[in-house]
Design a protein around this motif. Structure first.
Motif, PDB file in Angstrom:
ATOM      1  N   PHE A  25      45.960  50.715  58.507  1.00 20.31           N
ATOM      2  CA  PHE A  25      44.818  49.807  58.635  1.00 20.31           C
ATOM      3  C   PHE A  25      44.451  49.633  60.111  1.00 20.31           C
ATOM      4  CE2 PHE A  25      43.044  45.680  59.578  1.00 20.31           C
ATOM      5  CZ  PHE A  25      41.957  45.647  58.722  1.00 20.31           C
ATOM      6  N   ASP A  34      35.424  47.807  61.333  1.00 14.55           N
ATOM      7  CA  ASP A  34      34.869  47.136  60.157  1.00 14.55           C
ATOM      8  C   ASP A  34      36.057  46.925  59.217  1.00 14.55           C
ATOM      9  OD1 ASP A  34      33.902  46.682  57.557  1.00 14.55           O
ATOM     10  OD2 ASP A  34      32.031  47.748  57.957  1.00 14.55           O
ATOM     11  N   ALA A  36      36.539  45.499  56.286  1.00 12.21           N
ATOM     12  CA  ALA A  36      36.417  45.826  54.857  1.00 12.21           C
ATOM     13  C   ALA A  36      36.396  47.339  54.655  1.00 12.21           C
ATOM     14  CB  ALA A  36      35.146  45.200  54.295  1.00 12.21           C
ATOM     15  N   ASP A  39      39.867  48.650  55.035  1.00  7.47           N
ATOM     16  CA  ASP A  39      40.625  48.441  53.793  1.00  7.47           C
ATOM     17  C   ASP A  39      40.307  49.537  52.773  1.00  7.47           C
ATOM     18  OD1 ASP A  39      42.342  46.263  54.018  1.00  7.47           O
ATOM     19  OD2 ASP A  39      40.752  44.809  53.708  1.00  7.47           O
ATOM     20  N   ASP A  40      39.015  49.804  52.605  1.00  2.64           N
ATOM     21  CA  ASP A  40      38.593  50.840  51.644  1.00  2.64           C
ATOM     22  C   ASP A  40      39.188  52.197  52.003  1.00  2.64           C
ATOM     23  OD1 ASP A  40      37.077  49.156  50.137  1.00  2.64           O
ATOM     24  OD2 ASP A  40      35.139  49.791  50.937  1.00  2.64           O
ATOM     25  N   HIS A  77      33.526  59.488  54.488  1.00  2.74           N
ATOM     26  CA  HIS A  77      32.701  58.276  54.350  1.00  2.74           C
ATOM     27  C   HIS A  77      31.439  58.401  55.191  1.00  2.74           C
ATOM     28  CE1 HIS A  77      31.407  54.120  54.224  1.00  2.74           C
ATOM     29  NE2 HIS A  77      31.284  54.191  55.535  1.00  2.74           N
ATOM     30  N   SER A  80      28.997  60.816  53.691  1.00  2.00           N
ATOM     31  CA  SER A  80      28.250  60.340  52.520  1.00  2.00           C
ATOM     32  C   SER A  80      27.339  59.174  52.875  1.00  2.00           C
ATOM     33  CB  SER A  80      29.208  59.939  51.401  1.00  2.00           C
ATOM     34  OG  SER A  80      30.010  58.871  51.816  1.00  2.00           O
ATOM     35  N   ALA A  81      27.710  58.430  53.913  1.00  2.00           N
ATOM     36  CA  ALA A  81      26.895  57.268  54.287  1.00  2.00           C
ATOM     37  C   ALA A  81      25.720  57.663  55.168  1.00  2.00           C
ATOM     38  CB  ALA A  81      27.753  56.235  55.006  1.00  2.00           C
TER      39      ALA A  81
ATOM     40  N   ARG B  62      43.188  42.979  55.298  1.00  2.00           N
ATOM     41  CA  ARG B  62      42.735  41.712  54.713  1.00  2.00           C
ATOM     42  C   ARG B  62      43.165  41.609  53.256  1.00  2.00           C
ATOM     43  NH1 ARG B  62      36.568  40.665  56.061  1.00  2.00           N
ATOM     44  NH2 ARG B  62      36.365  42.281  54.514  1.00  2.00           N
ATOM     45  N   GLN B 152      32.066  52.137  47.739  1.00  2.00           N
ATOM     46  CA  GLN B 152      31.481  52.680  48.970  1.00  2.00           C
ATOM     47  C   GLN B 152      29.978  52.928  48.730  1.00  2.00           C
ATOM     48  OE1 GLN B 152      34.030  55.687  50.789  1.00  2.00           O
ATOM     49  NE2 GLN B 152      35.843  54.638  50.069  1.00  2.00           N
ATOM     50  N   THR B 153      29.444  54.051  49.200  1.00  2.00           N
ATOM     51  CA  THR B 153      27.994  54.240  49.017  1.00  2.00           C
ATOM     52  C   THR B 153      27.649  54.516  47.558  1.00  2.00           C
ATOM     53  OG1 THR B 153      28.170  56.587  49.542  1.00  2.00           O
ATOM     54  CG2 THR B 153      27.678  55.097  51.365  1.00  2.00           C
ATOM     55  N   GLN B 186      34.872  44.618  46.442  1.00  2.00           N
ATOM     56  CA  GLN B 186      35.184  44.709  47.872  1.00  2.00           C
ATOM     57  C   GLN B 186      34.023  45.345  48.637  1.00  2.00           C
ATOM     58  OE1 GLN B 186      39.303  45.573  49.295  1.00  2.00           O
ATOM     59  NE2 GLN B 186      38.386  47.437  50.061  1.00  2.00           N
ATOM     60  N   THR B 187      33.448  46.393  48.033  1.00  2.00           N
ATOM     61  CA  THR B 187      32.298  47.041  48.678  1.00  2.00           C
ATOM     62  C   THR B 187      31.111  46.074  48.730  1.00  2.00           C
ATOM     63  OG1 THR B 187      33.028  49.197  47.878  1.00  2.00           O
ATOM     64  CG2 THR B 187      30.741  49.023  48.591  1.00  2.00           C
ATOM     65  N   ARG B 190      31.549  43.626  51.444  1.00  2.00           N
ATOM     66  CA  ARG B 190      31.260  44.220  52.763  1.00  2.00           C
ATOM     67  C   ARG B 190      29.750  44.256  53.014  1.00  2.00           C
ATOM     68  NH1 ARG B 190      31.167  49.569  54.112  1.00  2.00           N
ATOM     69  NH2 ARG B 190      32.330  50.191  52.270  1.00  2.00           N
ATOM     70  N   GLU B 193      28.541  40.808  53.843  1.00  2.00           N
ATOM     71  CA  GLU B 193      28.836  40.449  55.231  1.00  2.00           C
ATOM     72  C   GLU B 193      27.805  41.027  56.188  1.00  2.00           C
ATOM     73  OE1 GLU B 193      32.808  41.720  56.070  1.00  2.00           O
ATOM     74  OE2 GLU B 193      33.706  40.237  54.723  1.00  2.00           O
ATOM     75  N   GLN B 194      27.200  42.146  55.767  1.00  2.00           N
ATOM     76  CA  GLN B 194      26.176  42.770  56.616  1.00  2.00           C
ATOM     77  C   GLN B 194      24.783  42.222  56.295  1.00  2.00           C
ATOM     78  OE1 GLN B 194      26.780  46.921  55.699  1.00  2.00           O
ATOM     79  NE2 GLN B 194      28.726  47.029  56.781  1.00  2.00           N
TER      80      GLN B 194
END
Lengths: 180, 227
Positions: A25, A34, A36, A39-40, A77, A80-81, B62, B152-153, B186-187, B190, B193-194
């Motif tokens: 982590f 970030d 969160a 964590d992911d 990530h 893909s993002a 967290r 995620q996305t 969880q996603t 997040r 939060e944004q």
């Protein structure tokens, strides 16, 4: 018999993988800033690691192997993002923490912000070396780059950090050491 | 003469990182005795290392390990066998989804499909494979349950006002009541939060995390596939 042995190894491995959650982590957070997302990424790393347990030939290299998976998870990530990395700014929860007012926390936040300004490749190298104490050769294996690249990225990263931070270090060294 | 040459930055870094061999280390230490500038530079590097380390000293996950951790991980370990057999969990999306064809021979009470990306080629192929799987199962009279878990996305496909697949997902759910959709809380947290408000499509449920849901389903004997 074979199945029993396999599950025995897996039980041991999952305990060892779980034990790495915190350092993973810390690294993930230092790369993406970030909490969160970190964590992911760590959860994804653990899933992938146990799904590919047979690929870990040398048990003594577990941590480096996990870090390599972590780096790939983050890369996937971002792929893909989209091409943008997260903002290079400090994480809000740190700024809101009760210790945020203390000098050492302010310094830590400033250091994190400056690390966040580094390109991802430099950020990964400097944190793998400084946070987890990996050798240059190990960092090269984790990030799949030559050792020369590790050294040059580290040089650029530290030059940038030195230029932006070293003045802050004067008079702060005692505090820095106190939070280690 | 060599005493006058500057010590390169690479060499200085290698010194503070303990990466020099014994001969180079000794030579550098000797040089430090007569080179004040070098001593200062090495001291700065050492300080920078400490600053980087100290900056993340309080970084903690967290979220702790999932509640079902012990049994859950055991199931994940068991799952690894399935992955090894089917050749899943590779980096290549096409290969992963392509391997879904092997599902037709898998006797399982359920299938959990993990979508962590909103990329069109990933989602299109995953939904097509899910539909084919459900259709084949119905034709063969097999009772199966399929759950799509998105994080995620990939969460975007389950978001009202954001999903490009809303109609397709609704049609699939109407056709196959044994198909459910689960979003990772969880996603969503997040995104919140944004400053992003997350509203889910009708009939979509939250799980605390995608991992929690996947582990729970595997405990129930379901097969996992990553889209």
């Amino acid at each position: 018999m074979k199945m029993r042995g396999l599950f025995g190894v897996s039980a041991q491995l999952r305990a060892r993988v779980e034990a790495q959650r915190e350092p993973l982590f810390r690294l993930a957070y230092s790369w993406c800033h970030d909490a969160a997302l970190a964590d992911d990424i760590v959860q994804e790393t653990m899933l992938r690691a146990l799904g590919r347990a047979e690929q870990l030939r040398d048990q003594t290299r577990l941590k480096g192997w996990l870090c390599a998976i972590l780096a790939n998870c983050l890369k996937d990530h971002y792929r893909s993002a989209g091409p943008l990395e997260p903002l290079d700014e400090d994480m809000p929860s740190h700024a809101q923490s009760p210790e945020a007012a203390s000098a050492s926390s302010q310094l830590a936040a400033r250091v994190r912000a400056e690390i966040g300004r580094l390109p991802l490749g430099q950020r990964q190298v400097v944190t793998l070396v400084d946070l987890e104490g990996f050798s240059y050769a190990e960092v090269g294996e984790i990030l799949e780059v030559p050792v020369g690249t590790v050294m040059s990225r580290l040089c650029r990263a530290r030059e940038a950090l030195r230029a932006r931070l070293i003045d802050l270090a004067a008079g702060q060294e005692i505090k820095i050491r106190s939070i280690r | 003469m060599s005493q006058q040459r500057e010590v390169s930055r690479e060499m200085q870094n290698a010194f503070v990182d303990g990466q020099l061999d014994a001969a180079d280390w000794t030579a550098l230490v000797e040089r430090m005795g007569s080179d004040e500038a070098l001593r200062r530079e090495l001291c700065e590097l050492r300080t920078l290392k400490d600053m980087v380390k100290g900056a993340y000293a309080d970084a903690r996950p967290r979220r702790a390990a999932p509640a079902a951790d012990r049994r859950g991980w055991a199931r994940v370990a068991g799952l690894a066998l399935v992955f090894a057999l089917a050749g899943w969990l590779t980096h290549d999306a096409t290969e992963r989804i392509g391997a879904a064809a092997a599902l037709h021979g898998v006797a399982a009470s359920g299938l959990v499909v993990h979508v962590a990306s909103s990329r069109g080629e990933v989602v299109d192929t995953a939904l097509q494979e899910v539909e084919d799987y459900l259709s084949d199962a119905r034709a063969a009279g097999r009772k199966v349950h399929v759950e799509i878990v998105a994080n995620q996305t990939g969460l975007d496909i389950l978001r009202a006002g954001k999903s490009a697949y809303a109609k397709q997902l609704e049609r699939l759910r109407a056709t196959y009541p044994n198909l459910t959709y689960v979003a990772c809380h969880q996603t969503a947290d997040r995104l919140s939060e944004q400053g992003v408000k997350v509203k889910l499509l009708p009939g979509v449920h939250f799980a605390p995390t995608a991992l929690d849901e996947i582990v729970k389903r595997m405990q129930q004997g379901w097969v996992y596939i990553r889209a």
